[in-house]
Design an enzyme around this catalytic site. Structure first.
Site, mmCIF file in Angstrom:
data_model
loop_
_atom_site.group_PDB
_atom_site.id
_atom_site.type_symbol
_atom_site.label_atom_id
_atom_site.label_comp_id
_atom_site.label_asym_id
_atom_site.label_seq_id
_atom_site.Cartn_x
_atom_site.Cartn_y
_atom_site.Cartn_z
ATOM 1 N N CYS A 35 42.712 16.006 40.881
ATOM 2 C CA CYS A 35 42.674 16.668 42.185
ATOM 3 C C CYS A 35 41.273 16.580 42.810
ATOM 4 O O CYS A 35 40.338 17.217 42.317
ATOM 5 C CB CYS A 35 43.112 18.124 41.990
ATOM 6 S SG CYS A 35 42.804 19.201 43.392
ATOM 7 N N CYS A 38 39.806 19.868 43.973
ATOM 8 C CA CYS A 38 39.427 20.664 42.793
ATOM 9 C C CYS A 38 38.042 20.253 42.300
ATOM 10 O O CYS A 38 37.227 21.103 41.939
ATOM 11 C CB CYS A 38 40.433 20.467 41.664
ATOM 12 S SG CYS A 38 42.107 21.001 42.047
#
Length: 111
Positions: A35, A38
């Site tokens: 991600c 993230c």
């Protein structure tokens, strides 16, 4: 103490002990290695783990390694940041946010 030592890694196995039963507020960063957002917010979460280490338990939970907890709390997008107090979710943030917004988010658990 380095931020790595201030930051706790939680999983399906230790989530209840570390977060639900915590004697202080806890922030959980639900994330995954693939991600991009993230990875963008990760260093900020690590910095704040050091800043708040005496007052708030800050942790990361990899949703690929611990899908049960993510599913139990209805995490559908990552990064999701959940703030727990007395074993209950008191607020949730989804997506990348500024340092100021994240500090405001954490501070509400201390009020």
């Amino acid at each position: 103490m380095s931020s790595q030592e201030s930051l706790i890694h939680v999983s399906d196995k230790n989530f209840e002990e570390e977060i639900i039963k915590s004697d202080k507020p806890a922030l959980v960063d639900f994330w995954a290695t693939w991600c991009g957002p993230c990875r963008a917010i990760g260093p900020l979460v690590e910095e704040l783990a050091e800043t708040y280490k005496e007052r708030v338990k800050i942790s990361k939970l990899n949703v690929d390694e611990s899908p049960k907890i993510a599913a139990d709390f209805g995490v559908r997008s990552i990064p999701t940041l959940m703030l727990f107090k007395d074993g209950k979710v008191i607020d949730t943030l989804v997506g990348v946010v500024s340092r100021e917004r994240l500090e405001e988010f954490i501070d509400q658990s201390l009020a």
